[in-house]
Motif scaffolding. Structure first.
Motif, PDB file in Angstrom:
ATOM      1  N   ASP A  20       0.811  -1.214   0.000  1.00 51.86           N
ATOM      2  CA  ASP A  20       0.000   0.000   0.000  1.00 51.86           C
ATOM      3  C   ASP A  20       0.849   1.270   0.000  1.00 51.86           C
ATOM      4  OD1 ASP A  20      -0.963   0.085   3.523  1.00 51.86           O
ATOM      5  OD2 ASP A  20       0.956  -0.272   2.531  1.00 51.86           O
ATOM      6  N   LEU A  21       2.134   1.114  -0.336  1.00 56.35           N
ATOM      7  CA  LEU A  21       3.004   2.298  -0.360  1.00 56.35           C
ATOM      8  C   LEU A  21       2.465   3.378  -1.299  1.00 56.35           C
ATOM      9  CD1 LEU A  21       5.580   3.824   0.343  1.00 56.35           C
ATOM     10  CD2 LEU A  21       6.810   2.451  -1.344  1.00 56.35           C
ATOM     11  N   MET A  22       1.994   2.948  -2.497  1.00 61.21           N
ATOM     12  CA  MET A  22       1.493   3.953  -3.443  1.00 61.21           C
ATOM     13  C   MET A  22       0.315   4.706  -2.852  1.00 61.21           C
ATOM     14  SD  MET A  22       3.220   4.615  -6.010  1.00 61.21           S
ATOM     15  CE  MET A  22       2.248   5.785  -6.886  1.00 61.21           C
ATOM     16  N   SER A  23      -0.598   3.980  -2.173  1.00 60.12           N
ATOM     17  CA  SER A  23      -1.764   4.705  -1.638  1.00 60.12           C
ATOM     18  C   SER A  23      -1.345   5.660  -0.526  1.00 60.12           C
ATOM     19  CB  SER A  23      -2.870   3.753  -1.207  1.00 60.12           C
ATOM     20  OG  SER A  23      -2.349   2.796  -0.351  1.00 60.12           O
ATOM     21  N   LYS A  24      -0.282   5.308   0.215  1.00 55.56           N
ATOM     22  CA  LYS A  24       0.215   6.239   1.245  1.00 55.56           C
ATOM     23  C   LYS A  24       0.791   7.493   0.594  1.00 55.56           C
ATOM     24  CE  LYS A  24       1.469   2.886   4.789  1.00 55.56           C
ATOM     25  NZ  LYS A  24       2.587   2.241   5.454  1.00 55.56           N
ATOM     26  N   ILE A  25       1.499   7.299  -0.519  1.00 58.61           N
ATOM     27  CA  ILE A  25       2.106   8.449  -1.203  1.00 58.61           C
ATOM     28  C   ILE A  25       1.014   9.341  -1.807  1.00 58.61           C
ATOM     29  CG2 ILE A  25       3.576   9.109  -3.171  1.00 58.61           C
ATOM     30  CD1 ILE A  25       5.290   6.622  -2.439  1.00 58.61           C
ATOM     31  N   VAL A  26       0.013   8.696  -2.427  1.00 61.26           N
ATOM     32  CA  VAL A  26      -1.087   9.467  -3.021  1.00 61.26           C
ATOM     33  C   VAL A  26      -1.783  10.280  -1.933  1.00 61.26           C
ATOM     34  CG1 VAL A  26      -3.318   9.278  -4.206  1.00 61.26           C
ATOM     35  CG2 VAL A  26      -1.413   7.811  -4.898  1.00 61.26           C
ATOM     36  N   SER A  27      -1.979   9.661  -0.783  1.00 62.43           N
ATOM     37  CA  SER A  27      -2.670  10.357   0.302  1.00 62.43           C
ATOM     38  C   SER A  27      -1.811  11.501   0.866  1.00 62.43           C
ATOM     39  CB  SER A  27      -3.072   9.315   1.339  1.00 62.43           C
ATOM     40  OG  SER A  27      -2.931   9.781   2.617  1.00 62.43           O
ATOM     41  N   LEU A  28      -0.507  11.270   1.006  1.00 60.12           N
ATOM     42  CA  LEU A  28       0.369  12.360   1.471  1.00 60.12           C
ATOM     43  C   LEU A  28       0.372  13.513   0.462  1.00 60.12           C
ATOM     44  CD1 LEU A  28       3.737  12.300   3.214  1.00 60.12           C
ATOM     45  CD2 LEU A  28       3.610  13.535   1.084  1.00 60.12           C
ATOM     46  N   CYS A  29       0.384  13.162  -0.820  1.00 59.85           N
ATOM     47  CA  CYS A  29       0.406  14.194  -1.872  1.00 59.85           C
ATOM     48  C   CYS A  29      -0.825  15.091  -1.765  1.00 59.85           C
ATOM     49  CB  CYS A  29       0.464  13.550  -3.257  1.00 59.85           C
ATOM     50  SG  CYS A  29       2.122  13.011  -3.663  1.00 59.85           S
ATOM     51  N   LYS A  30      -1.958  14.486  -1.491  1.00 61.18           N
ATOM     52  CA  LYS A  30      -3.208  15.253  -1.373  1.00 61.18           C
ATOM     53  C   LYS A  30      -3.182  16.084  -0.082  1.00 61.18           C
ATOM     54  CE  LYS A  30      -7.455  16.396  -2.091  1.00 61.18           C
ATOM     55  NZ  LYS A  30      -8.571  15.931  -1.327  1.00 61.18           N
ATOM     56  N   ARG A  31      -2.792  15.423   1.017  1.00 62.12           N
ATOM     57  CA  ARG A  31      -2.816  16.045   2.351  1.00 62.12           C
ATOM     58  C   ARG A  31      -1.893  17.253   2.433  1.00 62.12           C
ATOM     59  NH1 ARG A  31      -1.332  11.514   4.756  1.00 62.12           N
ATOM     60  NH2 ARG A  31       0.772  11.952   5.446  1.00 62.12           N
ATOM     61  N   ARG A  32      -0.739  17.143   1.797  1.00 68.52           N
ATOM     62  CA  ARG A  32       0.258  18.207   1.916  1.00 68.52           C
ATOM     63  C   ARG A  32       0.270  19.183   0.754  1.00 68.52           C
ATOM     64  NH1 ARG A  32       0.106  18.984   6.186  1.00 68.52           N
ATOM     65  NH2 ARG A  32       0.915  17.643   7.811  1.00 68.52           N
ATOM     66  N   GLY A  33      -0.539  18.902  -0.260  1.00 68.48           N
ATOM     67  CA  GLY A  33      -0.592  19.840  -1.387  1.00 68.48           C
ATOM     68  C   GLY A  33       0.491  19.618  -2.416  1.00 68.48           C
ATOM     69  N   PHE A  34       0.895  18.358  -2.626  1.00 71.53           N
ATOM     70  CA  PHE A  34       1.791  18.072  -3.752  1.00 71.53           C
ATOM     71  C   PHE A  34       0.940  17.895  -5.026  1.00 71.53           C
ATOM     72  CE2 PHE A  34       4.836  16.808  -0.418  1.00 71.53           C
ATOM     73  CZ  PHE A  34       6.032  17.295  -0.929  1.00 71.53           C
ATOM     74  N   VAL A  35       0.003  16.949  -4.963  1.00 72.24           N
ATOM     75  CA  VAL A  35      -0.804  16.623  -6.160  1.00 72.24           C
ATOM     76  C   VAL A  35      -2.252  16.373  -5.752  1.00 72.24           C
ATOM     77  CG1 VAL A  35      -1.060  15.034  -8.116  1.00 72.24           C
ATOM     78  CG2 VAL A  35       1.216  15.462  -7.191  1.00 72.24           C
ATOM     79  N   TYR A  36      -3.186  16.995  -6.498  1.00 70.71           N
ATOM     80  CA  TYR A  36      -4.617  16.757  -6.276  1.00 70.71           C
ATOM     81  C   TYR A  36      -5.208  16.108  -7.538  1.00 70.71           C
ATOM     82  CZ  TYR A  36      -3.708  21.022  -3.438  1.00 70.71           C
ATOM     83  OH  TYR A  36      -3.189  21.953  -2.608  1.00 70.71           O
ATOM     84  N   PRO A  37      -6.304  15.350  -7.367  1.00 70.27           N
ATOM     85  CA  PRO A  37      -7.003  14.895  -8.579  1.00 70.27           C
ATOM     86  C   PRO A  37      -7.548  16.117  -9.313  1.00 70.27           C
ATOM     87  CG  PRO A  37      -7.883  13.857  -6.582  1.00 70.27           C
ATOM     88  CD  PRO A  37      -6.972  14.940  -6.126  1.00 70.27           C
ATOM     89  N   SER A  38      -7.495  16.094 -10.641  1.00 69.28           N
ATOM     90  CA  SER A  38      -8.003  17.245 -11.400  1.00 69.28           C
ATOM     91  C   SER A  38      -9.536  17.298 -11.318  1.00 69.28           C
ATOM     92  CB  SER A  38      -7.578  17.102 -12.855  1.00 69.28           C
ATOM     93  OG  SER A  38      -8.274  18.021 -13.648  1.00 69.28           O
ATOM     94  N   SER A  39     -10.086  18.484 -11.370  1.00 69.54           N
ATOM     95  CA  SER A  39     -11.550  18.703 -11.405  1.00 69.54           C
ATOM     96  C   SER A  39     -12.246  17.974 -10.260  1.00 69.54           C
ATOM     97  CB  SER A  39     -12.151  18.198 -12.724  1.00 69.54           C
ATOM     98  OG  SER A  39     -11.322  18.474 -13.808  1.00 69.54           O
ATOM     99  N   GLU A  40     -11.626  17.971  -9.103  1.00 70.94           N
ATOM    100  CA  GLU A  40     -12.102  17.115  -8.008  1.00 70.94           C
ATOM    101  C   GLU A  40     -13.546  17.388  -7.606  1.00 70.94           C
ATOM    102  OE1 GLU A  40      -9.802  17.427  -4.473  1.00 70.94           O
ATOM    103  OE2 GLU A  40     -10.334  15.428  -3.797  1.00 70.94           O
TER     104      GLU A  40
END
Ligand code: GAP
Length: 447
Positions: A8-28
């Motif tokens: 689940d490393l990828m899901s942890k990274i995706v979640s950190l990216c969202k939480r900290r403002g690295f990457v958001y899903p487009s048109s969320e």
């Protein structure tokens, strides 16, 4: 199992990216748009740093490489000449039952539309015969939507370089061998995008095309392979996570005489981050043929013209950024007595970290915020810094660890000094306030 290899490393990274403002899903707020992403404040800084690092490494380290910024929309004949209209296709099959669409050559790694944990056809469906699907996005230029108005969103930035090759050579007074470097958006209507920002339909490429004399091409190809892997290592990527993959005859793109990928071991397997290609004289000869313009240079030694060969290095900026995020992600168990619990830390290289320094007053009293603000104001134009006085000092360190800030500065009651805390070792040292700028310059280099 270490946290770095957990599934689940990828899901942890995706979640950190969202939480900290690295990457958001487009048109969320509209439910998102498949495979499109937006870079938040930290992600934008990180990506800009990657781009700057790449362009500087090309145009400042090498006197014979010039920058270019060509347009996304180009003459449609360019894509006929390049072979993209005829050859830039993937074989595609559809499942007649669950209606999912797959790349015919990647069925083993695909999943059934109805049973996502299983392979295609687990729904019992029959697959259609493979059909070729062109990956270029098409649109129309001007008000009339007919075939004479068709233009393409470029699927690679390289062609903008080839059609400007003589312009750049003449205006910059370069001689063969020389290179042209460009960063820009590319678009591909990928059948199976996925793995977060790894494969998307809109992405940025950082491409360098090196024009050489025929015969010198394989030497230059080997030279650029080495330069490029060193570039990734220079960003701190772990050596054991990088490798070369040589393209077999079957894998070679239509333009390539030889090709190597630089691959990284992602949580979803070894995958390409960068391609290094010997494109021979394929592209320039095609453009000569389709445009009717000569793209040869004159060889003083033999007193005859020749069409240069091209060695290409092509790395996706988004993919390089994802690689850095994956490589940087680390988790540490809580130290004894640490109330904040386990620590998540992004061990990003200091040259590309989106925030370099966190600045904190230990407490919101005794004039500490005023002193910390003064320090923040002194350094913020030289190094990207963030001032933070909200929450406990432990929480503030954790926020900066997740942002990947290499240093934190804390101001306490001891006037004239600052505590510097290192992200990786968590060691703290007290330095004199008057020595701070010299300290940071030594640590980060001159910005
Ligand atoms: N001009 C050569 C070329 O475009 P490529 O191997 O198709 O070669 C080069 O692409 C790089 O562009 C890849 O190594 C990858 O980093 C990036 N790239 C390609 N397709 C991508 C996609 N759909 N999403 C994100 N990055 C992509």
């Amino acid at each position: 199992m270490s946290s770095k290899s957990s599934p689940d490393l990828m899901s942890k990274i995706v979640s950190l990216c969202k939480r900290r403002g690295f990457v958001y899903p487009s048109s969320e707020i509209y439910g998102g748009l498949n495979s499109c992403y937006d870079y938040g404040p930290l992600g934008t800084e990180l990506k800009n740093n990657v781009k700057r690092y790449w362009m500087d490494s090309m145009t400042r380290e090498f006197d014979d490489i010039e920058p270019l910024d060509s347009s996304i929309l180009m003459h449609p004949r360019i894509w006929e000449a390049s072979g993209h209209v005829a050859n830039f296709t993937d074989p595609m099959v559809d499942c007649k039952t669950c209606k999912a669409r797959f790349r015919a050559d990647q069925l083993e790694s695909a999943t059934c539309g109805q049973k996502p944990s299983k392979n295609p056809q687990s729904c019992g469906g029959e697959l259609t015969a493979p059909r070729l699907f062109n990956l270029m996005f098409k649109t129309f230029m001007g008000p009339v939507e007919d075939s004479s108005a068709v233009v393409f969103l470029r699927p690679e930035t390289a062609q903008g370089i080839y059609v400007n090759f003589l312009n750049v050579m003449t205006t910059s007074r370069q001689k063969i061998p020389f290179g042209i470097a460009q960063i820009g958006k590319a678009f591909r209507n990928e059948i199976t995008p996925g793995n977060f920002t790894f494969r998307t339909r809109e992405f940025e490429q950082m491409e360098m095309q090196y024009f050489v004399k025929p015969g010198d091409d394989m030497n230059q190809f080997e030279r650029w392979k080495e330069i490029r892997i060193q570039w990734h290592l220079g960003l701190g990527l772990k050596r054991e996570k990088l490798r070369f993959h040589q393209h077999s005859e079957k894998e070679l793109a239509h333009y390539a005489k030889a090709a190597f990928d630089i691959q990284y071991e992602f949580p979803f397997g070894w995958q390409e981050v960068e391609g290094i290609h010997n494109r021979s004289d394929f592209d320039l000869k095609q453009h000569e043929k389709f445009s009717g313009k000569k793209l040869s240079v004159f060889d003083e030694a033999t007193k005859s013209p020749y069409v240069p060969f091209i060695v290409e290095t092509s790395v996706g900026c988004d993919r390089a950024t994802l690689t850095l995020l994956v490589d940087a992600y680390d988790e540490e168990p809580a130290a004894e007595g640490d109330e904040e619990g386990p620590r998540v830390v992004m061990r990003l290289h200091k040259s590309i970290a989106p925030v370099k320094i966190g600045v904190f007053p230990l407490m919101k009293k005794d004039g500490l915020p005023e002193r910390a603000t003064k320090i923040f104001e002194t350094i913020k134009r030289k190094w990207r810094a963030q001032y933070d006085e909200a929450g406990s000092i432990g929480k503030r360190y954790r926020r900066m660890d997740e942002a990947g800030a290499p240093l934190c500065l804390t101001v306490d009651q001891e006037v004239g000094t600052i505590t510097v805390r290192d992200r990786d070792s968590m060691k703290q040292e007290r330095i004199s306030e008057s020595a701070l700028v010299d300290y940071l310059t030594k640590y980060f280099g001159n910005p």
